[in-house]
Motif scaffolding. Structure first.
Motif, PDB file in Angstrom:
ATOM      1  N   VAL A  85      83.681  32.125  79.453  1.00 31.06           N
ATOM      2  CA  VAL A  85      83.249  32.094  78.057  1.00 31.06           C
ATOM      3  C   VAL A  85      84.484  31.903  77.190  1.00 31.06           C
TER       4      VAL A  85
ATOM      5  N   GLY B  82      82.941  32.373  71.927  1.00 29.99           N
ATOM      6  CA  GLY B  82      81.663  32.765  72.506  1.00 29.99           C
ATOM      7  C   GLY B  82      80.683  31.623  72.642  1.00 29.99           C
TER       8      GLY B  82
ATOM      9  N   HIS C 264      80.612  27.742  77.204  1.00 27.61           N
ATOM     10  CA  HIS C 264      80.655  28.478  78.463  1.00 27.61           C
ATOM     11  C   HIS C 264      80.614  27.536  79.662  1.00 27.61           C
TER      12      HIS C 264
ATOM     13  N   ALA D 205      81.445  39.521  75.288  1.00 34.99           N
ATOM     14  CA  ALA D 205      81.204  38.088  75.495  1.00 34.99           C
ATOM     15  C   ALA D 205      82.472  37.472  76.067  1.00 34.99           C
ATOM     16  N   GLU D 206      82.831  37.923  77.249  1.00 31.97           N
ATOM     17  CA  GLU D 206      84.071  37.497  77.885  1.00 31.97           C
ATOM     18  C   GLU D 206      83.796  36.971  79.286  1.00 31.97           C
TER      19      GLU D 206
ATOM     20  N   SER E 271      77.575  35.119  78.656  1.00 32.95           N
ATOM     21  CA  SER E 271      77.539  33.846  77.930  1.00 32.95           C
ATOM     22  C   SER E 271      76.401  33.801  76.930  1.00 32.95           C
TER      23      SER E 271
ATOM     24  N   GLY F 215      77.711  35.573  74.073  1.00 32.88           N
ATOM     25  CA  GLY F 215      78.651  34.689  73.398  1.00 32.88           C
ATOM     26  C   GLY F 215      77.963  33.734  72.438  1.00 32.88           C
TER      27      GLY F 215
ATOM     28  N   LYS G 123      77.075  35.663  69.414  1.00 34.86           N
ATOM     29  CA  LYS G 123      78.306  35.968  68.682  1.00 34.86           C
ATOM     30  C   LYS G 123      78.688  34.792  67.783  1.00 34.86           C
ATOM     31  N   LYS G 124      78.662  33.594  68.352  1.00 38.79           N
ATOM     32  CA  LYS G 124      78.996  32.387  67.589  1.00 38.79           C
ATOM     33  C   LYS G 124      77.954  32.128  66.506  1.00 38.79           C
TER      34      LYS G 124
END
Length: 282
Positions: free
Chosen positions: A107, A111, A114, A257-258, A268, A271, A274-275
């Motif tokens: 990711v 975020g 992926h 989200a890593e 993901s 992520g 998050k975005k």
């Protein structure tokens, strides 16, 4: 055309896109402040695109699939790395993909982008599947023509499946030796066009092209392993209608989200949101 003499067409043109080319792909944005494409992708995602699109390509075919769901549901599906061995029976029946195989999730820092990848199937972990009587361990079903699964290690790293997404609507797939670009185009709150472009390389011989076309049957609207993806979004869309105040918990694999060294995670998916929340400012 009836316009006054001082009307200048250059002052009334279409809104211009910021356009970048990367590995033969053309990306566009209406944001005049959009960062350079490789910065937007991040180094790991950019390297994974370069891994697949490593030389000039040749388009083998196209189609468009109408999805009866909001575009975000399909993008969640793409980023859900563990549903394949649950939803796609073809994967498990014929031992193409199991969650016990070596793989990982990458990711990027935003975020939004992926990669999920799996290395070639082997017998590692199969004993555990048999002991637990999980359906993918053994199967009485056989393919009438198994030749289309006789692929080759195209990129020399043993990765048999890689799904890569770039926010908000781009997917690059490598499923065995089937390579395709998917473009997610919202057409309404509850409808989405999914454009598929199947590709090979200019230096492919006839045998390789035939293999790619055969393996193209794995994916697409009627794909052996993606037919369900075209239906499941519609099921979810209908199920959530009328439940706007409900929420879901997405905490498999933690709450971050890593990148992770397991595909049994929702990192993901987190992520993506998050975005999305960052862009929507909430």
């Amino acid at each position: 055309g009836g316009m006054p003499s001082d009307f200048d067409m250059k002052d009334h043109g279409l809104r211009r896109l910021e356009v970048s080319e990367f590995c033969g792909l053309v990306f566009g944005s209406f944001d005049p402040q959009v960062p350079p494409i490789e910065e937007y992708l991040g180094p790991e995602i950019a390297d994974r695109i370069k891994r697949v699109l490593c030389k000039p390509v040749r388009i083998l075919g196209r189609n468009t699939q109408v999805l009866h769901n909001n575009w975000k549901l399909y993008f969640e599906n793409v980023k859900d790395s563990y549903h394949a061995s649950i939803l796609h029976l073809f994967f498990t029946k014929f031992r193409i993909n199991r969650l016990s195989q070596e793989g990982a999730i990458i990711v990027d820092s935003s975020g939004g982008n992926h990669v999920s990848y799996t290395r070639n199937a082997d017998e590692v972990g199969n004993e555990e599947y048999q002991d637990q009587q999980i359906r993918s361990a053994t199967s009485k079903y056989k393919l009438a023509d198994p030749s289309f699964l006789n692929g080759f290690d195209e990129f020399g790293d043993g990765i048999s499946l890689q799904i890569l997404s770039v926010f908000p609507g781009f997917v690059l797939q490598q499923v065995q030796n089937s390579i395709a670009i998917r473009q997610i185009v919202p057409t309404g709150v509850e409808e989405t066009d999914l454009n598929w472009t199947y590709i090979g390389f200019e230096d492919d011989d006839d045998e390789t092209t035939e293999l790619r076309l055969k393996q193209g049957n794995l994916v697409g609207p009627a794909g052996y392993i993606s037919l369900e993806d075209g239906a499941i979004g519609g099921f979810v869309q209908r199920a959530i209608r009328g439940h706007e105040d409900d929420c879901g918990v997405v905490e498999m694999g933690g709450s971050s989200a890593e990148s992770q060294d397991s595909r049994a995670t929702e990192a993901s998916v987190r992520g993506f949101w998050k975005k999305y929340r960052q862009l929507m400012e909430f």
